[in-house]
Write a protein that holds these residues in place. Structure first.
Motif, PDB file in Angstrom:
ATOM      1  N   GLN A   1     -15.168 -21.550   1.921  1.00 36.94           N
ATOM      2  CA  GLN A   1     -14.237 -21.407   0.806  1.00 36.94           C
ATOM      3  C   GLN A   1     -13.175 -22.506   0.869  1.00 36.94           C
ATOM      4  O   GLN A   1     -13.083 -23.264   1.835  1.00 36.94           O
ATOM      5  CB  GLN A   1     -13.578 -20.014   0.852  1.00 36.94           C
ATOM      6  N   SER A   2     -12.364 -22.602  -0.179  1.00 33.47           N
ATOM      7  CA  SER A   2     -11.312 -23.617  -0.223  1.00 33.47           C
ATOM      8  C   SER A   2     -10.334 -23.401   0.931  1.00 33.47           C
ATOM      9  O   SER A   2      -9.976 -22.262   1.259  1.00 33.47           O
ATOM     10  CB  SER A   2     -10.559 -23.534  -1.549  1.00 33.47           C
ATOM     11  N   LYS A   3      -9.901 -24.508   1.518  1.00 28.79           N
ATOM     12  CA  LYS A   3      -8.970 -24.392   2.634  1.00 28.79           C
ATOM     13  C   LYS A   3      -7.584 -24.000   2.134  1.00 28.79           C
ATOM     14  O   LYS A   3      -7.183 -24.325   1.016  1.00 28.79           O
ATOM     15  CB  LYS A   3      -8.902 -25.699   3.414  1.00 28.79           C
ATOM     16  N   VAL A   4      -6.846 -23.285   2.994  1.00 27.34           N
ATOM     17  CA  VAL A   4      -5.473 -22.873   2.692  1.00 27.34           C
ATOM     18  C   VAL A   4      -4.599 -23.231   3.883  1.00 27.34           C
ATOM     19  O   VAL A   4      -5.079 -23.361   5.017  1.00 27.34           O
ATOM     20  CB  VAL A   4      -5.373 -21.357   2.390  1.00 27.34           C
ATOM     21  N   ALA A   5      -3.315 -23.405   3.619  1.00 27.19           N
ATOM     22  CA  ALA A   5      -2.380 -23.770   4.692  1.00 27.19           C
ATOM     23  C   ALA A   5      -1.913 -22.530   5.439  1.00 27.19           C
ATOM     24  O   ALA A   5      -1.698 -21.474   4.842  1.00 27.19           O
ATOM     25  CB  ALA A   5      -1.185 -24.510   4.116  1.00 27.19           C
ATOM     26  N   PHE A   6      -1.776 -22.651   6.748  1.00 25.97           N
ATOM     27  CA  PHE A   6      -1.261 -21.589   7.611  1.00 25.97           C
ATOM     28  C   PHE A   6      -0.051 -22.194   8.335  1.00 25.97           C
ATOM     29  O   PHE A   6      -0.203 -23.061   9.195  1.00 25.97           O
ATOM     30  CB  PHE A   6      -2.338 -21.163   8.589  1.00 25.97           C
ATOM     31  N   GLU A   7       1.145 -21.732   7.969  1.00 24.56           N
ATOM     32  CA  GLU A   7       2.374 -22.267   8.558  1.00 24.56           C
ATOM     33  C   GLU A   7       2.882 -21.327   9.634  1.00 24.56           C
ATOM     34  O   GLU A   7       2.932 -20.110   9.445  1.00 24.56           O
ATOM     35  CB  GLU A   7       3.443 -22.463   7.478  1.00 24.56           C
ATOM     36  N   PHE A   8       3.324 -21.898  10.768  1.00 32.16           N
ATOM     37  CA  PHE A   8       3.744 -21.111  11.913  1.00 32.16           C
ATOM     38  C   PHE A   8       5.253 -21.190  12.101  1.00 32.16           C
ATOM     39  O   PHE A   8       5.905 -22.161  11.699  1.00 32.16           O
ATOM     40  CB  PHE A   8       3.040 -21.607  13.187  1.00 32.16           C
ATOM     41  N   ALA A   9       5.787 -20.168  12.770  1.00 30.66           N
ATOM     42  CA  ALA A   9       7.203 -20.193  13.136  1.00 30.66           C
ATOM     43  C   ALA A   9       7.419 -21.244  14.219  1.00 30.66           C
ATOM     44  O   ALA A   9       6.602 -21.389  15.136  1.00 30.66           O
ATOM     45  CB  ALA A   9       7.646 -18.821  13.642  1.00 30.66           C
ATOM     46  N   VAL A  10       8.519 -21.984  14.100  1.00 28.45           N
ATOM     47  CA  VAL A  10       8.832 -23.001  15.102  1.00 28.45           C
ATOM     48  C   VAL A  10       9.220 -22.307  16.402  1.00 28.45           C
ATOM     49  O   VAL A  10      10.070 -21.414  16.423  1.00 28.45           O
ATOM     50  CB  VAL A  10       9.966 -23.924  14.619  1.00 28.45           C
ATOM     51  N   SER A  11       8.575 -22.715  17.497  1.00 27.49           N
ATOM     52  CA  SER A  11       8.828 -22.101  18.798  1.00 27.49           C
ATOM     53  C   SER A  11       8.372 -23.055  19.900  1.00 27.49           C
ATOM     54  O   SER A  11       7.351 -23.733  19.752  1.00 27.49           O
ATOM     55  CB  SER A  11       8.093 -20.769  18.920  1.00 27.49           C
ATOM     56  N   SER A  12       9.116 -23.094  21.012  1.00 28.45           N
ATOM     57  CA  SER A  12       8.744 -23.941  22.144  1.00 28.45           C
ATOM     58  C   SER A  12       7.847 -23.206  23.136  1.00 28.45           C
ATOM     59  O   SER A  12       7.444 -23.777  24.147  1.00 28.45           O
ATOM     60  CB  SER A  12       9.998 -24.441  22.858  1.00 28.45           C
ATOM     61  N   VAL A  13       7.560 -21.930  22.859  1.00 32.14           N
ATOM     62  CA  VAL A  13       6.653 -21.151  23.701  1.00 32.14           C
ATOM     63  C   VAL A  13       5.577 -20.544  22.810  1.00 32.14           C
ATOM     64  O   VAL A  13       5.682 -20.533  21.578  1.00 32.14           O
ATOM     65  CB  VAL A  13       7.395 -20.034  24.466  1.00 32.14           C
ATOM     66  N   LEU A  14       4.544 -20.011  23.448  1.00 31.88           N
ATOM     67  CA  LEU A  14       3.471 -19.383  22.675  1.00 31.88           C
ATOM     68  C   LEU A  14       4.035 -18.243  21.822  1.00 31.88           C
ATOM     69  O   LEU A  14       4.784 -17.398  22.305  1.00 31.88           O
ATOM     70  CB  LEU A  14       2.393 -18.851  23.610  1.00 31.88           C
ATOM     71  N   ASN A  15       3.623 -18.231  20.553  1.00 31.48           N
ATOM     72  CA  ASN A  15       4.152 -17.248  19.618  1.00 31.48           C
ATOM     73  C   ASN A  15       3.016 -16.785  18.701  1.00 31.48           C
ATOM     74  O   ASN A  15       2.224 -17.601  18.215  1.00 31.48           O
ATOM     75  CB  ASN A  15       5.283 -17.877  18.795  1.00 31.48           C
ATOM     76  N   SER A  16       2.917 -15.469  18.491  1.00 30.92           N
ATOM     77  CA  SER A  16       1.862 -14.931  17.631  1.00 30.92           C
ATOM     78  C   SER A  16       2.323 -14.967  16.177  1.00 30.92           C
ATOM     79  O   SER A  16       3.387 -14.455  15.831  1.00 30.92           O
ATOM     80  CB  SER A  16       1.528 -13.496  18.046  1.00 30.92           C
ATOM     81  N   ASN A  17       1.514 -15.560  15.297  1.00 29.33           N
ATOM     82  CA  ASN A  17       1.823 -15.696  13.871  1.00 29.33           C
ATOM     83  C   ASN A  17       0.709 -15.058  13.051  1.00 29.33           C
ATOM     84  O   ASN A  17      -0.481 -15.305  13.305  1.00 29.33           O
ATOM     85  CB  ASN A  17       1.924 -17.169  13.485  1.00 29.33           C
ATOM     86  N   GLU A  18       1.096 -14.266  12.072  1.00 29.16           N
ATOM     87  CA  GLU A  18       0.098 -13.610  11.219  1.00 29.16           C
ATOM     88  C   GLU A  18       0.059 -14.270   9.845  1.00 29.16           C
ATOM     89  O   GLU A  18       1.106 -14.495   9.217  1.00 29.16           O
ATOM     90  CB  GLU A  18       0.412 -12.120  11.059  1.00 29.16           C
ATOM     91  N   TYR A  19      -1.141 -14.570   9.360  1.00 28.30           N
ATOM     92  CA  TYR A  19      -1.288 -15.138   8.022  1.00 28.30           C
ATOM     93  C   TYR A  19      -0.915 -14.079   6.991  1.00 28.30           C
ATOM     94  O   TYR A  19      -1.328 -12.927   7.105  1.00 28.30           O
ATOM     95  CB  TYR A  19      -2.720 -15.624   7.803  1.00 28.30           C
ATOM     96  N   PRO A  20      -0.116 -14.455   5.968  1.00 26.58           N
ATOM     97  CA  PRO A  20       0.336 -13.462   4.976  1.00 26.58           C
ATOM     98  C   PRO A  20      -0.739 -13.125   3.952  1.00 26.58           C
ATOM     99  O   PRO A  20      -0.713 -13.556   2.795  1.00 26.58           O
ATOM    100  CB  PRO A  20       1.526 -14.163   4.316  1.00 26.58           C
ATOM    101  N   GLY A  21      -1.695 -12.376   4.371  1.00 29.76           N
ATOM    102  CA  GLY A  21      -2.790 -11.978   3.491  1.00 29.76           C
ATOM    103  C   GLY A  21      -3.891 -11.367   4.317  1.00 29.76           C
ATOM    104  O   GLY A  21      -3.793 -11.269   5.552  1.00 29.76           O
ATOM    105  N   SER A  22      -4.963 -10.940   3.686  1.00 29.41           N
ATOM    106  CA  SER A  22      -6.081 -10.327   4.408  1.00 29.41           C
ATOM    107  C   SER A  22      -7.391 -10.808   3.799  1.00 29.41           C
ATOM    108  O   SER A  22      -7.419 -11.403   2.714  1.00 29.41           O
ATOM    109  CB  SER A  22      -5.976  -8.797   4.363  1.00 29.41           C
ATOM    110  N   PHE A  23      -8.492 -10.506   4.499  1.00 28.56           N
ATOM    111  CA  PHE A  23      -9.804 -11.006   4.107  1.00 28.56           C
ATOM    112  C   PHE A  23     -10.819  -9.870   4.200  1.00 28.56           C
ATOM    113  O   PHE A  23     -10.777  -9.073   5.130  1.00 28.56           O
ATOM    114  CB  PHE A  23     -10.248 -12.149   5.030  1.00 28.56           C
ATOM    115  N   SER A  24     -11.740  -9.845   3.250  1.00 30.08           N
ATOM    116  CA  SER A  24     -12.847  -8.883   3.291  1.00 30.08           C
ATOM    117  C   SER A  24     -14.037  -9.567   3.949  1.00 30.08           C
ATOM    118  O   SER A  24     -14.520 -10.602   3.460  1.00 30.08           O
ATOM    119  CB  SER A  24     -13.212  -8.418   1.883  1.00 30.08           C
ATOM    120  N   LEU A  25     -14.480  -9.019   5.070  1.00 32.70           N
ATOM    121  CA  LEU A  25     -15.576  -9.610   5.829  1.00 32.70           C
ATOM    122  C   LEU A  25     -16.701  -8.600   5.989  1.00 32.70           C
ATOM    123  O   LEU A  25     -16.448  -7.414   6.237  1.00 32.70           O
ATOM    124  CB  LEU A  25     -15.097 -10.067   7.205  1.00 32.70           C
TER     125      LEU A  25
END
Length: 340
Positions: free
Chosen positions: A92-116
């Motif tokens: 499918q068409s690519k979409v941007a995934f923007e992360f929170a700025v952090s100097s350590v490992l940080n978990s980021n969730e994409y604002p949306g969901s997918f039917s698989l």
């Protein structure tokens, strides 16, 4: 005891990966293929892109159960110019995934969901900005929504009732869902729904909303009337639909008014809203004129005013009088007869 920097990062990595119970966890080094500026660094721990808008990393992901999934990525993104990638799913068409700025490992969730569907899916990450460090990504299955209960009926005999599907217009973020039965907002602080409401009589009204609000983080909207300043309407948390009354009253003139609901918190389900009359300035009905009573003739003044013919002739009767001397003799006899 000394702890190495590598050990500290390992602890951080483990801590972050345990924050969410991932249904499917994919480490960066399980990549199927790399192209362009995409590479694995630091002994294969991280995926990165050395150039902006360059490079591809392809992952084959086995999904065991069909359903709705959310995507989370565990990353280090040190700058606002180095905190995003593109991704695409199954070509499918690519979409941007923007992360929170952090100097350590940080978990980021994409604002949306997918039917698989169950089976193998291809997820491709590509470079948007350079030098991000992606350690892993997860697919989290979203639980199936609980059955939506039937909206209750407002027993307040509303003057005006408006169903959610009567919206005049919707802006991005405001949606009618489940066969257009309910108004909801997909994100916080976004979306607006306009309703044209006809009020038949000027007066003071109570404002009620028939709503389902399952969580404290998903139980409020904004509303505004006729371009006035928007106000917050917070609802009681409930697992079923409930009538919520705004704490105050509305003074409305007769005519058409604009009611605008806008998103404050997401996922509220609004079935309808109503206006219940408190007082109205509608003209009072003109009372019917009271009938003029017919005078009733007064009764006779008494027997003495009656005509002689009704009672016959009245005859004066003489009664004999007892002489005073006789009364004195009787008194004397009573005195003599009294005991001792």
């Amino acid at each position: 005891m000394k702890i190495s920097l590598a050990a500290i990062f390992a602890i951080l990595f483990m801590a972050h990966t345990k924050v969410f119970a991932a249904d499917i966890a994919v480490p960066a080094n399980s990549v199927t293929s790399l192209a362009g500026s995409a590479s694995l660094i630091e002994s294969g721990k991280y995926l990165t892109f050395t150039k902006a808008n360059s490079g591809l990393a392809v992952y084959k992901v086995q999904v065991p159960t069909s359903g709705t999934y959310r995507l989370r990525a565990l990353v280090i993104a040190r700058k606002t110019t180095e905190n995003s990638v593109y991704f695409s799913l199954d070509g499918q068409s690519k979409v941007a995934f923007e992360f929170a700025v952090s100097s350590v490992l940080n978990s980021n969730e994409y604002p949306g969901s997918f039917s698989l569907t169950a089976g193998t899916h291809e997820i491709v990450f590509s470079g948007k900005e350079p030098y991000i460090k992606l350690a892993s990504f997860d697919l989290i299955q979203v639980p199936a929504p609980a059955p939506v209960p039937t909206p209750v009926v407002d027993s307040g005999q509303p003057e005006v009732q408006v169903n959610a599907n009567e919206a005049t217009s919707l802006s991005s973020g405001a949606n009618l869902i489940e066969s257009n039965k309910y108004l909801t907002f997909s994100e916080a602080e976004t979306g607006a729904a306009l309703y044209k409401v006809n009020v038949s009589a000027a007066g003071t009204y109570k404002f009620r909303v028939n709503v389902l609000a399952r969580k404290e983080t998903e139980n409020s909207v904004y509303f505004a009337i006729d371009s006035q300043t928007k106000k917050t309407f917070e609802f009681a948390v409930s697992s079923s639909f409930a009538i919520n009354e705004y704490p105050g009253t509305l003074s409305l003139t007769a005519g058409t008014h604009n009611f605008v609901f806008s998103g404050k918190e997401p996922y509220v389900k609004m079935a309808s809203f109503s206006l219940v009359t408190v007082s109205s300035s509608a003209p009072a009905p003109t009372p019917a004129p009271a009938p003029t009573p017919t005078p009733t003739p007064l009764p006779s003044q008494g027997l003495l005013d009656a005509a002689p013919s009704q009672f016959g002739s009245l005859t004066q009767t003489s009664f004999p009088m007892t002489p005073a001397s006789s009364i004195s003799d009787a008194a004397a006899k009573l005195t003599l007869a009294s005991p001792g």
